[in-house]
Scaffold this motif. Sequence first.
Motif, short mmCIF file in Angstrom:
data_model
loop_
_atom_site.label_atom_id
_atom_site.label_comp_id
_atom_site.label_asym_id
_atom_site.label_seq_id
_atom_site.Cartn_x
_atom_site.Cartn_y
_atom_site.Cartn_z
N ASN A 57 4.14 7.50 0.76
CA ASN A 57 5.27 6.98 1.53
C ASN A 57 5.75 5.65 0.95
O ASN A 57 6.96 5.38 0.90
CB ASN A 57 4.90 6.80 3.00
N CYS A 58 4.81 4.81 0.53
CA CYS A 58 5.19 3.54 -0.10
C CYS A 58 5.93 3.80 -1.41
O CYS A 58 6.93 3.13 -1.72
CB CYS A 58 3.95 2.68 -0.35
N ILE A 59 5.45 4.78 -2.18
CA ILE A 59 6.12 5.12 -3.44
C ILE A 59 7.52 5.66 -3.16
O ILE A 59 8.46 5.37 -3.91
CB ILE A 59 5.27 6.12 -4.25
N ASP A 60 7.69 6.42 -2.07
CA ASP A 60 9.02 6.88 -1.69
C ASP A 60 9.97 5.70 -1.47
O ASP A 60 11.13 5.75 -1.88
CB ASP A 60 8.97 7.73 -0.41
N GLU A 61 9.48 4.66 -0.83
CA GLU A 61 10.30 3.45 -0.63
C GLU A 61 10.66 2.82 -1.96
O GLU A 61 11.79 2.35 -2.16
CB GLU A 61 9.58 2.44 0.26
N ARG A 78 10.93 7.23 -13.21
CA ARG A 78 10.04 8.24 -13.82
C ARG A 78 8.57 7.90 -13.55
O ARG A 78 7.77 8.79 -13.27
CB ARG A 78 10.31 8.34 -15.31
N ILE A 79 8.22 6.63 -13.62
CA ILE A 79 6.84 6.22 -13.34
C ILE A 79 6.48 6.54 -11.90
O ILE A 79 5.39 7.06 -11.61
CB ILE A 79 6.65 4.72 -13.63
N TYR A 80 7.40 6.25 -10.97
CA TYR A 80 7.13 6.52 -9.55
C TYR A 80 6.98 8.01 -9.28
O TYR A 80 6.09 8.43 -8.54
CB TYR A 80 8.24 5.93 -8.67
N ILE A 81 7.84 8.83 -9.89
CA ILE A 81 7.76 10.28 -9.70
C ILE A 81 6.44 10.80 -10.27
O ILE A 81 5.74 11.60 -9.63
CB ILE A 81 8.96 11.00 -10.36
N PHE A 82 6.07 10.33 -11.47
CA PHE A 82 4.80 10.73 -12.07
C PHE A 82 3.63 10.33 -11.16
O PHE A 82 2.71 11.12 -10.93
CB PHE A 82 4.64 10.07 -13.45
N SER A 83 3.69 9.12 -10.63
CA SER A 83 2.61 8.61 -9.77
C SER A 83 2.48 9.46 -8.51
O SER A 83 1.36 9.78 -8.08
CB SER A 83 2.87 7.15 -9.39
N LYS A 84 3.60 9.83 -7.95
CA LYS A 84 3.57 10.67 -6.75
C LYS A 84 2.94 12.02 -7.04
O LYS A 84 2.14 12.54 -6.26
CB LYS A 84 4.99 10.84 -6.21
N LYS A 85 3.30 12.61 -8.18
CA LYS A 85 2.71 13.89 -8.57
C LYS A 85 1.20 13.76 -8.79
O LYS A 85 0.43 14.64 -8.38
CB LYS A 85 3.38 14.42 -9.85
N GLU A 86 0.79 12.68 -9.43
CA GLU A 86 -0.64 12.46 -9.67
C GLU A 86 -1.40 12.33 -8.35
O GLU A 86 -2.50 12.88 -8.20
CB GLU A 86 -0.86 11.21 -10.52
N LEU A 87 -0.83 11.61 -7.39
CA LEU A 87 -1.50 11.46 -6.10
C LEU A 87 -1.54 12.79 -5.34
O LEU A 87 -2.52 13.06 -4.63
CB LEU A 87 -0.81 10.38 -5.26
N THR A 88 -0.51 13.60 -5.51
CA THR A 88 -0.53 14.93 -4.89
C THR A 88 -1.66 15.77 -5.47
O THR A 88 -2.42 16.40 -4.73
CB THR A 88 0.83 15.64 -5.10
N MET A 89 -1.78 15.77 -6.79
CA MET A 89 -2.87 16.52 -7.44
C MET A 89 -4.23 15.94 -7.07
O MET A 89 -5.19 16.68 -6.87
CB MET A 89 -2.68 16.52 -8.96
N ALA A 90 -4.30 14.63 -6.96
CA ALA A 90 -5.56 13.99 -6.57
C ALA A 90 -5.96 14.42 -5.16
O ALA A 90 -7.15 14.61 -4.87
CB ALA A 90 -5.44 12.47 -6.64
N GLY A 91 -4.98 14.58 -4.28
CA GLY A 91 -5.25 15.02 -2.92
C GLY A 91 -5.70 16.46 -2.85
O GLY A 91 -6.49 16.82 -1.96
N ILE A 92 -5.22 17.28 -3.75
CA ILE A 92 -5.62 18.69 -3.77
C ILE A 92 -7.06 18.83 -4.25
O ILE A 92 -7.86 19.57 -3.67
CB ILE A 92 -4.66 19.51 -4.67
N ASN A 93 -7.39 18.11 -5.32
CA ASN A 93 -8.72 18.23 -5.94
C ASN A 93 -9.68 17.13 -5.52
O ASN A 93 -10.83 17.14 -5.95
CB ASN A 93 -8.58 18.19 -7.47
#
Length: 158
Positions: A57-61, A78-93
């Motif tokens: 949510n903070c990254i969305d802001e 691009r860095i923020y989008i990449f970071s959000k994707k990484e956190l999503t994958m981190a949450g899955i695994n």
Amino acid sequence: MTQEKKQYYTLKITQANKTQMITILYEMTIDYMTDATDAISRGEKKDADKNLSYAQNCIDELIRSVNLQTELGRDLHRIYIFSKKELTMAGINYNIQRIQKVEKNFRTLHGAYLELEKADTSEPTMGNTQMVYAGLTYGRYSLNEEVSQTSPNRGYKA
């Protein structure tokens, strides 16, 4: 995040200019990622998911605050989008290494914004906020804060 930390950020936000607001978002994101990493280490997946969600949510802001008209803005986006994707994958695994990779990037960006803060002398974003006075009173080791009401209309001016 503890209640004291939330109060700390609330106070900082009321007194921050635009550059400082970005710095605060970086700090909050780093805190949430640290809390998520700690929760994963303890095996508390529900708490980890909650903290990762708050970090995203903070990254969305941050994404919404980027000026896409500049090359630097597009790079940050691009860095923020990449970071959000990484956190999503981190949450899955529940992968701590992915969180730490994003956290390292955010610490670097945070340091850069701390330098930018020195050059930004603009006024705070919020007006009509309460004044907070803090000091050691009524005891050697207790910190008391005094809040004075300046106006019944607090916050952003319309």
